[in-house]
Scaffold this active site. Structure first.
Site: not given
Length: 357
Positions: A98, A177, A224
């Site tokens: 990730q 984020y 994601r």
């Protein structure tokens, strides 16, 4: 009949089951953002998952959010990750890295650099830093000409991930984020082509994904997302329109999968499932919420059209989670005090189920 234990073809990978180990920060990296032998053992212990998605890995120093997290922006970091990917593959598993750029969710005490974001709007909450918990600083707003460099950092990290032996990468577009900040209506106050309208706010995510596809291939690229999530103070006021538009653009790229979190009402998530033509990984419960994903939640979302189900905290204390789910064995509880404390306690010390005569 499709079950958690039915195989699945994902971007050229044959998954033996539909159980995905969700990305979870465990802050066990060595100095310099290096992966360690303990990390190799940790992931190898969980290689029976259909797919492992690693903890968030920073694509640059300025992209680092927390201390103790690993990177994929130096040759030394790439070399350190090979022990992890080799251990997982030796145990028969598959693993994606990730890629996580923290954006404004960072601190100079961690990186030595002032964080950047779409706008000069600080995150809310408290950050972990080497000197203790601190209030997030005001980030420096990226200039228009700088934005493509940060979108491209995901692709550069993806190249390094493949070099390190990962089977693919997942872009962290969720949980407040950097990608999530650009999607937000309160963290992104830009008036250039990366802000304002829905088309402007999805542009950074699409450019990061497109660059990654160009770098390593669509079959190795997932993303994601947390529709409507409010992590680190982000807000999204037009969730159905925003994510329908984003998925339409991402569908043109042919990504291996989209990974959704249960951060919006079920009817919204089901509509997004219908809007996304490719493979869907579903995380059925709110991350860090009171409830953990179990068999019933997994079966429910398989029935609603998800292809794969991600499990987070259940994998911490149950390295043999797939077998426990398959046979109905009880799940061991995790010690939350050891989530981020470092060391092997609460990391490598959870055994497989102990059968008694």
């Amino acid at each position: 009949m499709t079950t958690l234990f039915t195989g699945f073809e994902l971007g050229g990978l044959r998954l033996p089951n539909r159980v995905v180990m969700a990305p979870m920060s465990r802050v066990r990296a060595a100095e310099g953002g290096l992966a360690t032998p303990s990390m190799a053992r940790y992931y190898a212990q969980r290689a029976s998952a259909g797919l492992i998605v690693s903890e968030g890995v920073q694509p640059s120093l300025i992209g680092q959010s927390n201390p103790g997290t690993p990177g994929l922006h130096t040759d030394e970091q790439v070399a350190s990750w090979r022990q992890v990917t080799e251990a997982v593959h030796t145990n028969g598993g598959r693993i994606f890295a990730q890629i996580m750029h923290g954006g404004r969710v960072s601190h100079p005490d961690t990186t030595g650099l002032r964080p950047v974001g779409p706008s000069a709007v600080p995150a809310t909450g408290e950050l972990f830093t080497p000197t203790g918990r601190q209030t997030p600083p005001v980030p420096r707003a990226l200039r228009t000409d700088e934005v493509p460099e940060h979108a491209g950092s995901y692709a550069e990290a993806a190249r390094r991930a493949v070099d390190a032996g990962f089977d693919g990468v997942e872009l962290h577009g969720a949980n407040g984020y950097l990608i999530s900040q650009f999607l937000s209506t309160n963290a992104n106050l830009r008036t250039d082509r990366y802000g304002g309208s829905v088309a402007g706010r999805i542009r950074f995510a699409v450019e990061a994904a497109a660059a990654t596809v160009d770098a390593v291939g669509a079959h190795r690229t997932g993303i994601r997302l947390s529709p409507g999530g409010t992590f680190w103070g982000v807000e999204e006021t037009d969730v159905p329109e925003l994510y329908t538009a984003l998925l339409a653009e991402l569908s043109r790229l042919g990504l291996a999968y989209v990974h959704l979190e249960a951060t919006a009402p079920e009817e919204t998530l089901v509509a997004l499932r219908r809007a996304w033509p490719g493979a869907l990984v579903m995380n059925p419960v709110l991350p860090l919420g009171a409830k953990q994903t179990g068999r019933s939640e997994a079966d429910h979302w398989l029935g609603l059209g998800a292809d794969l189900i991600s499990f987070g905290r259940a994998f911490i204390a149950n390295p043999d989670l797939v077998e426990r789910l398959r046979t109905g064995l009880p799940l061991a509880p995790a010690d939350e005090t050891t989530y981020f404390e470092g060391g092997d306690n609460g990391y490598l010390t959870y055994p497989a189920y102990q059968y008694t005569a």
